[in-house]
Design an enzyme around this catalytic site. Structure first.
Site, short mmCIF file in Angstrom:
data_model
loop_
_atom_site.label_atom_id
_atom_site.label_comp_id
_atom_site.label_asym_id
_atom_site.label_seq_id
_atom_site.Cartn_x
_atom_site.Cartn_y
_atom_site.Cartn_z
N PHE A 30 10.05 6.53 14.15
CA PHE A 30 10.64 5.85 15.32
C PHE A 30 9.74 4.68 15.67
O PHE A 30 8.58 4.87 16.02
CB PHE A 30 10.78 6.77 16.53
CG PHE A 30 11.39 6.03 17.70
CD1 PHE A 30 12.77 5.93 17.86
CD2 PHE A 30 10.58 5.35 18.61
CE1 PHE A 30 13.32 5.19 18.90
CE2 PHE A 30 11.13 4.61 19.65
CZ PHE A 30 12.50 4.53 19.80
N ASP B 233 1.29 2.09 13.84
CA ASP B 233 2.03 2.01 15.11
C ASP B 233 1.43 3.05 16.05
O ASP B 233 1.76 4.23 15.99
CB ASP B 233 3.52 2.26 14.88
CG ASP B 233 4.32 2.19 16.18
OD1 ASP B 233 3.70 2.22 17.27
OD2 ASP B 233 5.56 2.13 16.11
N LYS C 204 3.35 0.71 25.38
CA LYS C 204 3.38 1.81 26.35
C LYS C 204 2.20 1.78 27.32
O LYS C 204 2.22 1.00 28.25
CB LYS C 204 3.52 3.14 25.60
CG LYS C 204 4.91 3.24 24.92
CD LYS C 204 5.38 4.65 24.65
CE LYS C 204 6.87 4.67 24.35
NZ LYS C 204 7.21 4.74 22.94
#
Ligand SMILES: *Cc1c(COP(=O)(O)O)cnc(C)c1O
Length: 424
Positions: free
Chosen positions: A163, A248, A277
């Site tokens: 993801f 990531d 985030k």
């Protein structure tokens, strides 16, 4: 542990039975939202009105322990005083200049972030997906200009179950049907191999491969942790084939797993970090690609940008986030409390839990599918004053703010245990 980390004191929690007026208020707000919002989410029926530390309060005044922390965007807790102070101060000065001009917050921010990552250059963006897109563009440009790949031939290797966000290019290499169906045609140039299998990566590499893009731990897939030798092997393979290793760390990074980066935990240094985030402190979206000038330096004027990327408000908050991480206190806290969380969750195996995977203060808990869905468990946890999120049917993930107290962490696991007891 004694820690200088600010921890919100506990208050009255999970008061059972809202007032009738409150219930109407909450239902009316949910109805109003559902009437006009595209239905791409299925939120738990709680309407948050305020939050502090690890706790949120709904419109009826009920308090819940936030064990999702906005998918780790709220690693430092809601309303962290240092982050709110940095944001408030900057709100009164200047919030947006665009990159057409310099602003006095950006230089200090990229300097501090590069130094935290032990790299020397940063591309500032806003959302995680933009950091991923930026990393992909950068890898392709590096491939053509430095590695010497023939024009338009570059390929990038990714892992099954990944993801990395929701843009067309990013979903082009997703194997999640819900994320991809009816959104084609897709961007070419990606090869997906099984996660955790370094040999499969090496087998997929050819002369046109410019990068390997991986999550050091697959978050959305259910906190999937690869074998300990996987990332070191990928690092060695990438170096040997002159391929960039892009990590990531948008969800795994910035303290969550008990280190600044999950790569640190396995002794690996990627060529590029993708961050997002928690970099925005739960206040504004802030993301970045961080690497060395021999890679980031291939991009020239006008080749990439963002109206909001590097804005002074984002940079001020980002600098304050980096300052929190520089002390190492949060990483240590996630490590210590994470050990406690793992121990307590593992004790539930056989009592309605079939497996637990955890790294720092981040856990995937597989519920016995014969007992209940992950969604049902989250609904029952909500009734007991704990907010968590299910993923992939029967898994629930726990990622409380790192400022959570051990007492509150125990409360969360106690409630999970009680939910499972009720279901059995
Ligand atoms: C959340 C996430 C993204 C996308 O971030 P957005 O800010 O939602 O675009 C990318 N990669 C990983 C690993 C993530 O967890």
């Amino acid at each position: 542990m004694s820690s200088p980390v600010a921890v919100t004191p506990m208050g009255a929690r999970g008061k059972a039975g809202a007032t009738a007026v409150g219930a109407v208020q909450s239902a009316a707000l949910i109805d109003a939202e559902n009437e006009h919002i595209a239905h791409t989410y299925h939120p738990l029926p709680v309407v948050v009105a305020s939050a502090e530390g690890a706790w949120v309060t709904d419109v009826e005044g009920r308090r819940y322990l936030d064990c999702l922390a906005a998918y780790s965007a709220v690693n430092f807790g809601h309303g962290h005083p240092a982050l709110v102070a940095a944001a408030s101060a900057q709100l009164g000065r200047v919030t947006l200049t665009s990159r057409a001009f310099h602003n006095d917050q950006l230089g200090p921010f990229v300097g501090a972030l590069a130094s935290l990552a032990k790299k020397d250059m940063v591309i500032p963006m806003n959302t995680g997906a933009e950091a991923v897109e930026s990393g992909l563009k950068l890898a392709r440009a590096w491939g053509y200009r430095v590695k010497g790949v023939q024009p338009d031939r570059a390929n990038i290797i990714v892992a099954d179950g990944n993801f990395h966000g929701r843009t067309i290019t990013i979903i082009s290499f997703s194997d999640d049907a819900a994320a991809t169906k009816d959104f084609g045609p897709f961007t070419p140039g990606f090869r997906s191999v099984p996660y955790g299998d370094a040999a499969a990566i090496e087998a997929a590499i050819d002369e046109n491969t410019v990068a390997v893009l991986l999550e050091p731990i697959q978050g959305e897939a259910g906190i999937r942790i690869p074998p300990a030798d996987y990332l070191p092997a990928v690092r060695e393979i990438a170096t040997r084939h002159n391929v960039l290793f892009i990590a990531d760390e948008i969800q795994s990074g910035l303290g969550r797993t008990g280190a600044t980066f999950q790569c640190d935990n396995v002794g690996v240094v990627p060529d590029l970090y993708l961050l997002g985030k928690a970099l925005g402190g739960g206040i504004v979206p802030v993301s970045a690609v961080v690497g060395n000038a021999d890679i980031l330096g291939v991009l020239g004027t006008g080749e990439h940008g963002s109206t909001f990327g590097g804005n002074p408000l984002a940079a001020a908050v980002g600098s304050a986030v980096v300052a929190l991480l520089e002390t190492g206190e949060y990483q240590e806290r996630a490590r210590v409390l994470g050990a406690r969380l793992a121990e307590r969750l593992e004790a539930l195996i056989g009592l309605g839990v079939v497996a637990v995977r955890s790294a720092g203060l981040w856990a995937g808990v597989d519920i016995d599918p014969d007992l209940a869905t992950g969604r049902r468990v989250c609904e029952l946890l909500m009734q007991r004053g704990v907010l968590a999120k299910d993923t992939h049917g029967s898994t629930i993930r726990l990622a409380p703010p790192i400022v959570i107290s051990q007492e509150d962490l125990d409360f969360a696991v106690d409630q999970l245990e009680a939910v499972l007891t009720d279901l059995r």
